[in-house]
Design an enzyme around this catalytic site. Structure first.
Site, PDB file in Angstrom:
ATOM      1  N   ASP A  61       9.267   2.604  -0.884  1.00  0.00           N
ATOM      2  CA  ASP A  61       8.275   3.271  -0.041  1.00  0.00           C
ATOM      3  C   ASP A  61       8.604   2.889   1.414  1.00  0.00           C
ATOM      4  O   ASP A  61       8.239   1.820   1.878  1.00  0.00           O
ATOM      5  CB  ASP A  61       6.868   2.841  -0.426  1.00  0.00           C
ATOM      6  CG  ASP A  61       5.839   3.507   0.482  1.00  0.00           C
ATOM      7  OD1 ASP A  61       4.633   3.468   0.142  1.00  0.00           O
ATOM      8  OD2 ASP A  61       6.223   4.046   1.532  1.00  0.00           O
ATOM      9  N   TYR A  67       0.863  -1.191   0.000  1.00  0.00           N
ATOM     10  CA  TYR A  67       0.000   0.000   0.000  1.00  0.00           C
ATOM     11  C   TYR A  67       0.889   1.228   0.000  1.00  0.00           C
ATOM     12  O   TYR A  67       1.884   1.280   0.729  1.00  0.00           O
ATOM     13  CB  TYR A  67      -0.877  -0.021   1.259  1.00  0.00           C
ATOM     14  CG  TYR A  67      -1.773   1.193   1.442  1.00  0.00           C
ATOM     15  CD1 TYR A  67      -1.541   2.111   2.478  1.00  0.00           C
ATOM     16  CD2 TYR A  67      -2.853   1.434   0.606  1.00  0.00           C
ATOM     17  CE1 TYR A  67      -2.361   3.217   2.667  1.00  0.00           C
ATOM     18  CE2 TYR A  67      -3.687   2.547   0.788  1.00  0.00           C
ATOM     19  CZ  TYR A  67      -3.436   3.426   1.811  1.00  0.00           C
ATOM     20  OH  TYR A  67      -4.248   4.528   1.988  1.00  0.00           O
ATOM     21  N   LYS A 119       5.037   9.075   8.565  1.00  0.00           N
ATOM     22  CA  LYS A 119       4.931   8.544   9.927  1.00  0.00           C
ATOM     23  C   LYS A 119       6.009   9.108  10.864  1.00  0.00           C
ATOM     24  O   LYS A 119       5.958  10.265  11.237  1.00  0.00           O
ATOM     25  CB  LYS A 119       4.923   7.007   9.878  1.00  0.00           C
ATOM     26  CG  LYS A 119       3.669   6.479   9.125  1.00  0.00           C
ATOM     27  CD  LYS A 119       3.590   4.979   9.102  1.00  0.00           C
ATOM     28  CE  LYS A 119       2.562   4.479   8.133  1.00  0.00           C
ATOM     29  NZ  LYS A 119       1.180   4.591   8.606  1.00  0.00           N
TER      30      LYS A 119
END
Ligand code: KE4
Length: 431
Positions: free
Chosen positions: A240, A145, A268
């Site tokens: 990613d 994702y 994050k």
């Protein structure tokens, strides 16, 4: 007297204004049943909901809180910065400092652009990769994702090498068609796409340590194989590292595997719990990003001084001891789950990497999306509810990572394992 504010009452109100009552789907507990808990406050590894229930938190805001919730130093730093103004829409010293810190930790990032989410980072990285190569297609992996930009909401078409099709209404067929799907840990599936679509693929985007199908580490040679395929075919390799960045190690997964991507996406931890994403990499590629170059990308709150301060606070405390302690706690939790399942006769595969853990309710090893999907999601849901009832707050989905932090104590992990033993017995009884 004011009616007490309960999660139930808040959720009833929330569904009247927020789609599904939440601001991000996974929070709605749809995969595990029951209504979501509304959190009143958090500190260390503990959450307290509006009804006053306390939980040991293994979501940790889905990764940012590697130092635990509301550390005093972070709150102080945010407060003193906010007093000087919360947003200028103009450059400030902090974004330069944080950019330099990121480059020190991840030398492959010669230039970096801050944005406000991992989604923005990934979509912008793909845009600049397309501009640099002059090609339109990308390869992503089933089960990985990269945020909710249209290009990533695609699944494999009918044949193994056909063009992608949308996974969500609202994503155009034309956009999805430029996204090709490969299987994680299966280099052959990538090579086949590179051959079938020779000369048309701009980038391969991959979670170098997958966290979004649950934790699935790369098998030996997989990431090097991607690097070699990209170099051979003139394709850009995008790591990613929104989850793995600063979590797998201070230099992310790329520092551990010793592979240099062309671009990296971050999120994050980089924002210390405030909204920050970033993308960066080779100077010759990032030199195309406006206003240095023609690739347009912009953002009102990009490089926000308060968020930069939070990110700097978080990235200045990534010590070797932190990762040693996180790895020890991660393996404590992982073996605790395995023992609890064995004791209850419940089939379980536990995937772990440092402070990331996922207990998969399946008897066969999980090394890609298909094997992850074989997990018994109703067993996970029962386990989730059993843990919640015993003061543990797990991710409300089988296909997510459990996140540990520097604030989790051995005592809290021991308490979690005790709860897991009881919850596993409940899973066994229901089988
Ligand atoms: P955000 O746009 O949610 O900041 O980042 C998107 C993203 C990009 N890349 C990776 C590897 C990610 O894991 C994410 C977001 N992760 C999810 C948790 N699996 C965020 C939680 C949510 O969607 O609410």
């Amino acid at each position: 007297m004011k009616k007490p504010v309960t999660s139930r009452a808040l959720f009833a109100r929330a569904t009247q204004i927020l789609p599904g009552g939440v601001d991000s789907p996974v929070r709605a507990f749809s995969a595990v049943g029951g209504a979501p808990l509304f959190i009143a406050r958090a500190s260390g590894a503990t959450l307290v909901d509006v009804d006053g229930n306390r939980f040991i938190d293994y979501v940790m805001s889905w990764g940012p809180m590697i130092h635990g919730h509301a550390p005093a130093g972070l709150i102080k730093a945010i407060g003193s910065t906010a007093k000087l103004g919360t947003s200028f829409g103009a450059p400030s010293a902090r974004e330069v400092e944080l950019g330099e810190r990121v480059r020190t930790l991840m030398p492959s990032i010669e230039r970096v652009r801050f944005v406000s989410s991992g989604t923005e980072a990934a979509m912008s990285a793909v845009r600049v990769a397309r501009a640099f190569t002059g090609r339109d297609r990308i390869i992503k992996f089933e089960g990985c994702y990269h945020g909710h930009a249209d290009a990533f909401l695609a699944k494999a078409g009918s044949g193994a090498t056909t063009l992608g099709v949308p996974t969500s209404p609202g994503v155009s067929k034309a956009v999805a068609a430029d996204t090709l799907l490969a299987r994680y840990n299966d280099l052959g599936s990538v090579a086949a796409l590179c051959t079938a679509h020779r000369g048309t693929i701009a980038a391969i985007i991959v979670e170098p340590l997958a966290g979004n199908m649950g934790v699935v580490p790369p098998v030996d040679g997989f990431l090097q194989g991607l690097r070699d395929l990209c170099t051979r075919h003139g394709i850009l390799l995008i790591f990613d590292e929104v989850i793995s960045g600063f979590r797998a190690s201070a230099g992310g997964a790329q520092a551990i595997v010793g592979i240099t991507p062309d671009l990296t996406c971050l999120g994050k931890i980089i924002g210390g719990g405030l909204p920050v994403g970033a993308y960066g990499g080779r100077a010759d590629i990032m030199g195309l990003v406006a206003p240095a170059g023609p690739v347009y990308q912009a953002g009102t709150l990009s490089g926000n001084p308060v968020a930069m301060t939070a990110g700097l606070w978080a990235l200045k405390r990534l010590t070797p001891k932190l990762y040693k302690d996180l790895a020890r706690r991660g393996s404590m939790l992982a073996s605790g789950f395995a023992d609890a399942a064995r004791g209850a006769g419940v089939p379980l595969q536990v995937n772990a990497f440092g402070s990331l853990v996922t207990p998969f309710f399946t008897s066969s090893p999980v090394r890609d999306y298909d094997s992850a999907l074989a997990a018994d999601t109703s067993a996970y849901a029962r386990f989730f509810r059993g843990m919640l009832a015993r003061g543990i707050y797990p991710p409300p989905s089988q296909f997510e990572a459990w996140f540990l932090s520097d604030a989790h104590t051995d005592r809290q992990i021991a308490q979690t394992i005790l709860a897991a033993r009881a919850a596993m017995r409940e899973v066994a009884k229901a089988r």
